[in-house]
Scaffold this motif. Structure first.
Motif, PDB file in Angstrom:
ATOM      1  N   ASP A  63       7.317 -13.116   3.435  1.00 37.05           N
ATOM      2  CA  ASP A  63       7.181 -12.908   1.984  1.00 37.05           C
ATOM      3  C   ASP A  63       6.768 -14.166   1.232  1.00 37.05           C
ATOM      4  OD1 ASP A  63       7.785 -10.203   2.041  1.00 37.05           O
ATOM      5  OD2 ASP A  63       9.931 -10.582   1.944  1.00 37.05           O
ATOM      6  N   LYS A 110       3.565  -4.894   6.407  1.00 41.22           N
ATOM      7  CA  LYS A 110       4.820  -4.234   6.031  1.00 41.22           C
ATOM      8  C   LYS A 110       6.018  -5.172   6.167  1.00 41.22           C
ATOM      9  CE  LYS A 110       3.146  -0.059   7.855  1.00 41.22           C
ATOM     10  NZ  LYS A 110       3.217   0.738   9.084  1.00 41.22           N
ATOM     11  N   ARG A 124      -2.453  -7.157  -8.146  1.00 41.78           N
ATOM     12  CA  ARG A 124      -2.316  -5.879  -7.449  1.00 41.78           C
ATOM     13  C   ARG A 124      -1.857  -6.102  -5.994  1.00 41.78           C
ATOM     14  NH1 ARG A 124      -0.363  -1.257  -7.711  1.00 41.78           N
ATOM     15  NH2 ARG A 124      -1.248   0.225  -6.240  1.00 41.78           N
ATOM     16  N   ALA A 170       1.745  -6.958  -5.892  1.00 38.75           N
ATOM     17  CA  ALA A 170       2.559  -5.767  -6.136  1.00 38.75           C
ATOM     18  C   ALA A 170       2.648  -4.922  -4.866  1.00 38.75           C
ATOM     19  CB  ALA A 170       1.978  -4.955  -7.284  1.00 38.75           C
ATOM     20  N   LEU A 171       1.521  -4.796  -4.159  1.00 36.33           N
ATOM     21  CA  LEU A 171       1.504  -3.987  -2.928  1.00 36.33           C
ATOM     22  C   LEU A 171       2.397  -4.617  -1.853  1.00 36.33           C
ATOM     23  CD1 LEU A 171      -2.314  -3.167  -2.811  1.00 36.33           C
ATOM     24  CD2 LEU A 171      -0.465  -1.523  -3.245  1.00 36.33           C
ATOM     25  N   ARG A 226       4.970  -6.443  -2.362  1.00 37.48           N
ATOM     26  CA  ARG A 226       6.389  -6.391  -2.747  1.00 37.48           C
ATOM     27  C   ARG A 226       6.898  -4.960  -2.859  1.00 37.48           C
ATOM     28  NH1 ARG A 226       5.132 -11.253  -6.839  1.00 37.48           N
ATOM     29  NH2 ARG A 226       5.128 -12.884  -5.247  1.00 37.48           N
ATOM     30  N   ASP A 227       6.012  -4.002  -2.623  1.00 41.42           N
ATOM     31  CA  ASP A 227       6.408  -2.593  -2.676  1.00 41.42           C
ATOM     32  C   ASP A 227       7.511  -2.352  -1.637  1.00 41.42           C
ATOM     33  OD1 ASP A 227       6.653   0.126  -2.674  1.00 41.42           O
ATOM     34  OD2 ASP A 227       4.497   0.510  -2.771  1.00 41.42           O
ATOM     35  N   LEU A 228       8.678  -1.977  -2.110  1.00 40.85           N
ATOM     36  CA  LEU A 228       9.806  -1.825  -1.183  1.00 40.85           C
ATOM     37  C   LEU A 228       9.744  -0.504  -0.426  1.00 40.85           C
ATOM     38  CD1 LEU A 228      12.746  -3.313  -3.273  1.00 40.85           C
ATOM     39  CD2 LEU A 228      11.534  -4.345  -1.342  1.00 40.85           C
ATOM     40  N   ASP A 229       8.887   0.388  -0.866  1.00 40.62           N
ATOM     41  CA  ASP A 229       8.812   1.692  -0.206  1.00 40.62           C
ATOM     42  C   ASP A 229       7.344   2.024   0.071  1.00 40.62           C
ATOM     43  OD1 ASP A 229       9.711   4.026   0.866  1.00 40.62           O
ATOM     44  OD2 ASP A 229       9.849   5.077  -1.065  1.00 40.62           O
ATOM     45  N   PRO A 230       6.705   1.203   0.936  1.00 40.87           N
ATOM     46  CA  PRO A 230       5.248   1.332   1.102  1.00 40.87           C
ATOM     47  C   PRO A 230       4.861   2.615   1.842  1.00 40.87           C
ATOM     48  CG  PRO A 230       6.116  -0.244   2.682  1.00 40.87           C
ATOM     49  CD  PRO A 230       7.270   0.182   1.829  1.00 40.87           C
ATOM     50  N   THR A 231       3.763   3.188   1.455  1.00 40.65           N
ATOM     51  CA  THR A 231       3.198   4.354   2.144  1.00 40.65           C
ATOM     52  C   THR A 231       1.971   3.875   2.919  1.00 40.65           C
ATOM     53  OG1 THR A 231       1.691   4.861   0.351  1.00 40.65           O
ATOM     54  CG2 THR A 231       3.920   5.789   0.200  1.00 40.65           C
ATOM     55  N   THR A 242      -0.472   2.388   0.589  1.00 39.09           N
ATOM     56  CA  THR A 242      -0.206   1.015   0.141  1.00 39.09           C
ATOM     57  C   THR A 242      -0.997   0.037   1.006  1.00 39.09           C
ATOM     58  OG1 THR A 242       2.073   1.756  -0.223  1.00 39.09           O
ATOM     59  CG2 THR A 242       1.653  -0.607  -0.419  1.00 39.09           C
TER      60      THR A 242
END
Lengths: 324, 324
Positions: A154, A232, A254, A257-258, A260-265, A268
């Motif tokens: 991270d 991921k 952007r 943000a992607l 740091r997305d805690l619930d990535p699909t 993402t």
């Protein structure tokens, strides 16, 4: 040389490496053999032992005992794979379930320790003191590299220099050691040993940059790994690092943000990939891998031109076009 | 010799061992130093390096470089403690929070790898090829022992022979190696080296049996560990093993029920302890520890009588009365 010719040229060496791997005296604990076998015979490329054998031959050393020594690098590699499995929490490794998902973290850690100890015993039995020095120095570098990588999860401010330090330690150092030890067994002087070390180092850097590219651009069925796992897990590798530096404010925001997305699909990841592509991250990583291949070859060209050298050249160039 | 006189007699050696531990070149990764320091300077008894130093001196070797070599056994020990922390999921170690609770499993595994690599580098730098052989052989035995212990969790049919095999590998093998390497540095012949190895082996077995007793009978504030952790984790040690064999049907059934209790309370453990006491499990373990001490001394008595031998004798006997 195309892939088929290359494989044909190394097939006998690979067979003898497989034979040497199988011949290593098994543990008295059947469970250890089961886990070891699973990780050692999971379709690894045997790049490291192969480089030991070829670098020794490049310098005139043809003693068949080199195969017995060479597999220590596969054992070391397998040990780090097992600990990585636990540390990364990966689901798949080489297209099969990761060891920790089959046997649990505890056994996976301990069998990793076993394989590591086994590698060092091979070095004691088959190598010499110089080989041992290189191997222990390398394992130190590697373990520090793994910690650095963990600390950098991270870290979107990672510099290219820091990235290179991590991939040198976690991948290139062992490949460099495999090459150098081939040279040690051939009785090389210090200068030529260091050339083989640099050859392996740059080859290893190219190898890892390509690996990091494949994590974005590979085909999961070919690589045997989930795609996008680095992303991921928050591992910042060269394509992403470059894109973050080159992106305009909107793309950069952007991307962050992607990440740091805690619930990535899956989307993402695909969106991040499109932004990295647009910012030239993949092109840049390809360029850097190409430069490392050139540096590897420069060191190789100091050795006399012979069929083994040409084989090593082809192997080095193949790194750039590999798909798994 | 009472405890105070014993401590006074070894205090200078312990100081020099501490100094050698501190002098080992630190990692370039500050985080590694932080975790290493936490585990290395957590109040360990330094039994292993001390035995290396004393066994070397017993055989006439007084070179101060022995301190630098000796700490490799503390590094190896610390590496196994870190991996054990993760494998056991222990809450406390030496009265402080276990490393994995402070830094997470991932870092704890990787710093364990680092300490292991560091130990081997000390062996390469300060030792000789024979030392390396012993050390790598020992690490193999130890990693197998850890796996065996894991496989034997909840194995209430464990035999005394199997128990001894596990504690030999997980504890006594390293202590035996520490003693033998002192002898190697002193230039001993094979027979005397093997005597020191056996001395350390039996001392190590006594040490571990006592440790297993303390897990039932110790005082938590003194041992710095939770009481009853082996029992809670399903580790079948000598007192329990003996009690299971000696108990009548009703006691045996009750013990098994207590072991299998998925939600044990402090009273679960206390009741088990009362049954083990009644079946003579603790008396038997004390007797076995005493026998191992006698076997250790038998091997020691082959060496010439001198102040170092008498110190080693006292140290060996002290194992039986230690409270932590």
């Amino acid at each position: 040389m195309d892939k088929e010719s290359l494989l044909a040229a190394i097939s006998e060496d690979l067979e003898r490496i497989e034979a040497a791997l199988s011949a290593v005296q098994a543990s008295q604990v059947p469970f250890i053999n089961e886990v070891s076998h699973y990780i050692l015979f999971a379709g690894g490329k045997r790049l490291r032992p192969l480089l030991t054998v070829l670098c020794a031959r490049l310098c005139g050393y043809e003693d068949p005992r080199i195969y017995e020594l060479s597999v220590l690098f596969e054992y070391l590699h397998a040990a780090t794979l097992l600990h990585d499995d636990v540390v990364d929490g990966a689901e798949f490794r080489r297209g099969r379930r990761a060891a920790h998902n089959l046997w649990g973290n505890q056994a996976t850690i301990l069998v990793g320790d076993y394989l590591y100890a086994r590698a060092l015993r091979i070095a004691v039995e088959k190598g010499n003191f110089e080989v041992l020095k290189v191997v222990t120095e390398t394992t130190l570098l590697m373990s520090e590299g793994e910690v650095l990588q963990l600390l950098n999860v991270d870290n979107t401010g990672l510099t290219e220099e820091e990235y290179e330090e991590v991939i040198f330690r976690k991948t290139a150092a062992l490949i460099a050691a495999a090459c150098e030890c081939g040279g040690i067994m051939a009785g090389l002087g210090l200068e030529d040993r260091k050339r083989l070390h640099r050859f392996g180092k740059h080859l290893g850097l190219a190898f890892q940059i390509t690996d990091d590219l494949l994590d974005y651009l590979g085909v999961s069925q070919e690589t045997g790994k989930d795609l996008g796992t680095d992303f991921k897990e928050g591992k910042v590798t060269l394509p992403l690092l470059y894109a973050l530096n080159q992106a305009d404010d909107s793309d950069r925001a952007r991307l962050l943000a992607l990440i740091r997305d805690l619930d990535p699909t899956p989307e993402t990841f695909r969106e991040a990939r499109r932004i990295i592509e647009r910012c030239g991250g993949f092109d840049y990583a390809r360029k850097r891998a190409g430069e490392e291949v050139e540096k590897a070859l420069e060191n190789l060209f100091h050795f006399p031109d012979n069929p083994t050298r040409r084989l090593l050249e082809d192997l080095t160039r193949f790194i750039l076009v590999r798909r798994k």
